[in-house]
Every structure is written in C-alpha cells, then in structure tokens.
Design a protein around this motif. Sequence first.
Motif, mmCIF file in Angstrom:
data_model
loop_
_atom_site.group_PDB
_atom_site.id
_atom_site.type_symbol
_atom_site.label_atom_id
_atom_site.label_comp_id
_atom_site.label_asym_id
_atom_site.label_seq_id
_atom_site.Cartn_x
_atom_site.Cartn_y
_atom_site.Cartn_z
ATOM 1 N N MET A 111 7.288 8.397 -0.793
ATOM 2 C CA MET A 111 5.922 8.480 -1.283
ATOM 3 C C MET A 111 4.908 7.924 -0.277
ATOM 4 S SD MET A 111 6.154 10.277 -3.867
ATOM 5 C CE MET A 111 4.375 10.263 -4.021
ATOM 6 N N LEU A 112 5.243 6.827 0.382
ATOM 7 C CA LEU A 112 4.312 6.292 1.374
ATOM 8 C C LEU A 112 4.218 7.214 2.588
ATOM 9 C CD1 LEU A 112 4.968 2.451 1.185
ATOM 10 C CD2 LEU A 112 2.964 3.719 0.356
ATOM 11 N N ALA A 113 5.337 7.856 2.967
ATOM 12 C CA ALA A 113 5.303 8.820 4.074
ATOM 13 C C ALA A 113 4.391 9.991 3.715
ATOM 14 C CB ALA A 113 6.713 9.305 4.407
ATOM 15 N N TYR A 114 4.439 10.417 2.451
ATOM 16 C CA TYR A 114 3.572 11.507 2.005
ATOM 17 C C TYR A 114 2.122 11.022 1.923
ATOM 18 C CZ TYR A 114 1.149 14.866 -0.848
ATOM 19 O OH TYR A 114 0.217 15.762 -1.293
ATOM 20 N N TRP A 115 1.875 9.975 1.157
ATOM 21 C CA TRP A 115 0.522 9.514 0.846
ATOM 22 C C TRP A 115 -0.232 9.056 2.103
ATOM 23 C CZ3 TRP A 115 -1.317 10.442 -3.890
ATOM 24 C CH2 TRP A 115 -2.532 9.874 -4.255
ATOM 25 N N CYS A 116 0.484 8.442 3.021
ATOM 26 C CA CYS A 116 -0.144 7.893 4.225
ATOM 27 C C CYS A 116 0.178 8.714 5.463
ATOM 28 C CB CYS A 116 0.301 6.437 4.417
ATOM 29 S SG CYS A 116 -0.069 5.375 3.007
ATOM 30 N N GLY A 117 0.585 9.951 5.267
ATOM 31 C CA GLY A 117 0.990 10.813 6.374
ATOM 32 C C GLY A 117 -0.135 11.101 7.350
ATOM 33 N N PRO A 118 0.220 11.508 8.555
ATOM 34 C CA PRO A 118 -0.775 11.732 9.609
ATOM 35 C C PRO A 118 -1.716 12.910 9.323
ATOM 36 C CG PRO A 118 1.393 12.441 10.343
ATOM 37 C CD PRO A 118 1.585 11.756 9.018
ATOM 38 N N ASP A 119 -1.366 13.762 8.372
ATOM 39 C CA ASP A 119 -2.218 14.905 8.032
ATOM 40 C C ASP A 119 -3.249 14.556 6.967
ATOM 41 O OD1 ASP A 119 -0.182 14.580 6.094
ATOM 42 O OD2 ASP A 119 -0.311 16.689 5.506
ATOM 43 N N LYS A 120 -3.335 13.269 6.592
ATOM 44 C CA LYS A 120 -4.219 12.853 5.506
ATOM 45 C C LYS A 120 -5.161 11.742 5.948
ATOM 46 C CE LYS A 120 -0.677 14.096 2.257
ATOM 47 N NZ LYS A 120 0.374 14.276 3.239
ATOM 48 N N HIS A 121 -6.277 11.682 5.255
ATOM 49 C CA HIS A 121 -7.197 10.548 5.326
ATOM 50 C C HIS A 121 -6.913 9.745 4.059
ATOM 51 C CE1 HIS A 121 -9.575 12.571 8.468
ATOM 52 N NE2 HIS A 121 -9.356 13.664 7.762
ATOM 53 N N THR A 122 -6.378 8.539 4.206
ATOM 54 C CA THR A 122 -5.969 7.732 3.060
ATOM 55 C C THR A 122 -6.944 6.571 2.887
ATOM 56 O OG1 THR A 122 -3.670 8.312 3.533
ATOM 57 C CG2 THR A 122 -4.036 6.475 2.032
ATOM 58 N N TYR A 123 -7.331 6.346 1.638
ATOM 59 C CA TYR A 123 -8.323 5.330 1.307
ATOM 60 C C TYR A 123 -7.808 4.434 0.188
ATOM 61 C CZ TYR A 123 -11.274 8.699 3.721
ATOM 62 O OH TYR A 123 -11.784 9.563 4.655
ATOM 63 N N VAL A 124 -8.407 3.263 0.098
ATOM 64 C CA VAL A 124 -8.145 2.364 -1.018
ATOM 65 C C VAL A 124 -9.474 1.882 -1.584
ATOM 66 C CG1 VAL A 124 -5.848 1.583 -0.289
ATOM 67 C CG2 VAL A 124 -7.886 0.371 0.533
ATOM 68 N N ALA A 125 -9.449 1.599 -2.893
ATOM 69 C CA ALA A 125 -10.576 0.966 -3.577
ATOM 70 C C ALA A 125 -10.149 -0.466 -3.858
ATOM 71 C CB ALA A 125 -10.894 1.704 -4.867
ATOM 72 N N VAL A 176 -7.151 -1.481 -6.276
ATOM 73 C CA VAL A 176 -7.113 -0.983 -7.659
ATOM 74 C C VAL A 176 -7.066 0.538 -7.727
ATOM 75 C CG1 VAL A 176 -8.184 -3.032 -8.665
ATOM 76 C CG2 VAL A 176 -9.631 -1.153 -7.831
ATOM 77 N N GLY A 177 -7.176 1.181 -6.574
ATOM 78 C CA GLY A 177 -7.108 2.634 -6.537
ATOM 79 C C GLY A 177 -6.835 3.102 -5.128
ATOM 80 N N THR A 178 -6.357 4.335 -5.042
ATOM 81 C CA THR A 178 -6.093 4.935 -3.742
ATOM 82 C C THR A 178 -6.271 6.442 -3.860
ATOM 83 O OG1 THR A 178 -4.500 5.147 -1.917
ATOM 84 C CG2 THR A 178 -3.580 5.039 -4.148
ATOM 85 N N PHE A 179 -6.703 7.047 -2.780
ATOM 86 C CA PHE A 179 -6.803 8.501 -2.761
ATOM 87 C C PHE A 179 -6.622 9.008 -1.344
ATOM 88 C CE2 PHE A 179 -11.175 7.187 -2.068
ATOM 89 C CZ PHE A 179 -11.688 8.101 -1.166
ATOM 90 N N VAL A 180 -6.322 10.285 -1.254
ATOM 91 C CA VAL A 180 -6.181 10.949 0.037
ATOM 92 C C VAL A 180 -7.050 12.193 0.062
ATOM 93 C CG1 VAL A 180 -3.847 10.096 0.450
ATOM 94 C CG2 VAL A 180 -4.152 12.298 -0.640
ATOM 95 N N LEU A 181 -7.560 12.500 1.220
ATOM 96 C CA LEU A 181 -8.228 13.759 1.499
ATOM 97 C C LEU A 181 -7.438 14.451 2.598
ATOM 98 C CD1 LEU A 181 -11.992 12.681 1.615
ATOM 99 C CD2 LEU A 181 -10.840 13.974 -0.197
ATOM 100 N N LYS A 182 -7.335 15.756 2.477
ATOM 101 C CA LYS A 182 -6.627 16.537 3.489
ATOM 102 C C LYS A 182 -7.119 17.967 3.421
ATOM 103 C CE LYS A 182 -2.729 18.028 0.697
ATOM 104 N NZ LYS A 182 -1.607 18.857 1.009
#
Length: 160
Positions: free
Chosen positions: A39-53, A60-66
């Motif tokens: 899951m961390l390899a997917y969520w934080c993968g190099p093809d994504k912009h990963t953010y945290v709140a 308290v939250g996390t999201f990805v844009l791709k």
Amino acid sequence: MEIRHATSADNEQIWEIIQPVISAGETYVFAPDSSREKMLAYWCGPDKHTYVAVLDGLVVGTFVLKDNQPDLGSHIANGSYMTLASASGQGVGRAMGAFSINEAKRLGYKAMQFNIVIKTNELAVQLWQKLGFNIIGEVPEAFNHRQHGLINAYIMYRKL
C-alpha cells in the motif's frame, strides 16, 4: 490544518490511515489484507503527488493526485483520499478536496475525474458534488463490497 507534501517520515501515520480503510472493504478496491509495503508503494509511488493533512501534529488525512490516464489522457487528474477515522466530521475531507482542486490546477491539469466512487459511500458522493463534481456515469456491479456484495460505482468529473 496544514496540508503539505508527504515525506517518508509520514509513512507510518499514512499506513495507520490506510490500513483500517482498506481492511473494511467498503470504499477502496484494494484487498482488505493488503500489506503495508504494497500500500505504501502504491500510495507514495513515483507516479503520484502524495499529500498529508496535519492537525495538531497528527496526520489526520492523506490523498494522492496523479494522471488519470497516461500520455494523451494525462491532462486530467485522478485523486484518492483517506481520513483518519477519529478525525471524521472535522472537515478533513472537505479541506483535502478543496486543496486538491487548487493543487491540480497549479500542476497544470485541466479537469479531475474519479473512476470508482462507491455508490454506498454517500458522504464522499455528497462531498464531491458540493465541490463541483458531477456524476457522469455509473458502472454496474463495479465493486465487490464486503457487506453488500456487488454494487455500482460512479464516475465523477469536474473541469478545473
């Protein structure tokens, strides 16, 4: 609430959000027993912009844009969002959603599309509609819900 790019130092707190969400089998397509590594390899993968709140020092939250699609479809963003269960009802999802719309614009995307918003996830559907997304399609039996079996999913879209 601060929303920022995730770093590897956030991985444990991101996992603490992801694990209960996917193990419920109600809103995400990942196998409920998916590993932390997967899951961390997917969520934080190099093809994504990963953010945290972050609220009071706690993620308290996390999201990805791709890119929603490669190459000629890469002008449309796709996003995935998860909130810590104990932070539910505190506006975390709304804040991440609003931030991600502006961030997607900043990154040069022309629109955003969510390919599989589970129909029974009514809070998410309502949130996205409040943030300007429209349901542009419904895929029959697209999701194997842990409690309800095969249920429909929406495709949601908005121009930026």
